[in-house]
Design an enzyme around this catalytic site. Structure first.
Site, PDB file in Angstrom:
ATOM      1  N   CYS A  83       0.828  -1.342   0.084  1.00  0.00           N
ATOM      2  CA  CYS A  83       0.165   0.013   0.154  1.00  0.00           C
ATOM      3  C   CYS A  83       0.824   1.329   0.072  1.00  0.00           C
ATOM      4  O   CYS A  83       1.631   1.689  -0.964  1.00  0.00           O
ATOM      5  CB  CYS A  83      -1.208   0.181   1.211  1.00  0.00           C
ATOM      6  SG  CYS A  83      -2.132   1.266   0.909  1.00  0.00           S
ATOM      7  N   HIS A 185      -3.713  -4.533  -0.243  1.00  0.00           N
ATOM      8  CA  HIS A 185      -3.304  -5.049   1.136  1.00  0.00           C
ATOM      9  C   HIS A 185      -3.475  -6.706   1.082  1.00  0.00           C
ATOM     10  O   HIS A 185      -4.635  -7.141   1.090  1.00  0.00           O
ATOM     11  CB  HIS A 185      -4.405  -4.595   2.258  1.00  0.00           C
ATOM     12  CG  HIS A 185      -4.121  -3.112   2.513  1.00  0.00           C
ATOM     13  ND1 HIS A 185      -3.058  -2.624   3.501  1.00  0.00           N
ATOM     14  CD2 HIS A 185      -4.603  -1.980   2.109  1.00  0.00           C
ATOM     15  CE1 HIS A 185      -3.047  -1.348   3.601  1.00  0.00           C
ATOM     16  NE2 HIS A 185      -4.019  -0.859   2.906  1.00  0.00           N
ATOM     17  N   GLU A 187      -2.671  -8.612   3.305  1.00  0.00           N
ATOM     18  CA  GLU A 187      -2.984  -9.124   4.531  1.00  0.00           C
ATOM     19  C   GLU A 187      -4.656  -8.991   4.564  1.00  0.00           C
ATOM     20  O   GLU A 187      -5.272  -9.557   5.803  1.00  0.00           O
ATOM     21  CB  GLU A 187      -2.299  -8.400   5.676  1.00  0.00           C
ATOM     22  CG  GLU A 187      -2.696  -7.119   6.040  1.00  0.00           C
ATOM     23  CD  GLU A 187      -2.145  -5.942   4.940  1.00  0.00           C
ATOM     24  OE1 GLU A 187      -2.620  -4.766   5.285  1.00  0.00           O
ATOM     25  OE2 GLU A 187      -1.639  -6.161   4.071  1.00  0.00           O
TER      26      GLU A 187
END
Length: 211
Positions: A83, A185, A187
């Site tokens: 990001c 992202h 995650e």
């Protein structure tokens, strides 16, 4: 096989816990650190981040982390920016004033235009289109990942591994030699995001064996 030691850079830029949890879930050892020695001795680096470009570069500079990161990359240590961390890899940004970046991938970070009929920031799930076959990019082809950003990387096609459409084509995954960046992202992108991190881990292990 020896464990892979990944240095996750600590510079106060958020979203760290989810990144560490995701790495642990797929079996990658990570150290959350702002110690230059940890960065120098790592098998790989992850540069996370949420927020704005100028304050993030100021935080890296204040912690004297810019030179250790650049030095590690020069020694062929793999790096993944996430990001804002991905945006910091480029030469510069106009966010919060003209600011020099890490200069690891040629290009600049500019605002998403506000006249495209889409809401800014770009927030939520969007589909990716792979533009160059690569182990990190291939898992996300025609798959959705999670984005939150108002700026995007303007760079040459040869550095773009995948794109997402948000009124314009936005690089979603970039790569240059041993440096990679995900605008989304991983995650927060479910099993697809975890697979990107897993592929990065495999790339790191292959890099360890070759040097």
């Amino acid at each position: 096989m020896a464990k892979t030691n990944i240095a996750v850079i600590d510079y106060g830029a958020g979203n760290i816990l989810n990144v560490l949890k995701a790495l642990s879930y797929i079996g990658l050892d990570a150290t959350f650190t702002q110690n230059p020695d940890d960065i120098a001795n790592a098998d790989a680096i992850i540069l996370p981040g949420v927020g704005a470009f100028a304050p993030a570069m100021a935080a890296l500079n204040q912690r004297q982390l810019i030179a250790p990161i650049q030095s590690a990359v020069q020694r062929q240590i793999p790096l993944l920016g996430v990001c804002l961390g991905m945006q910091l890899l480029f030469d510069s940004s106009t966010e919060h004033g003209d600011t020099k970046g890490l200069g690891l991938i040629p290009g600049d970070v500019v605002p998403i235009p506000t006249d495209l009929g889409v809401k800014v920031p770009h927030m939520g799930w969007n589909k990716n289109h792979v533009t160059q076959s690569h182990p990190l990019a291939n898992p996300i082809d025609d798959e959705y990942t999670y984005f939150v950003h108002s700026y995007y990387a303007k760079t040459q096609a040869k550095y773009i591994l995948s794109e997402t459409n948000y009124g314009i084509a936005i690089p979603s995954l970039v790569g240059y030699q041993n440096v990679f960046g995900a605008q989304f992202h991983p995650e927060k992108s479910s099993t697809i995001g975890l697979e990107v991190l897993r592929q990065f881990g495999q790339y790191v292990n292959a890099n360890k064996e070759s040097i």
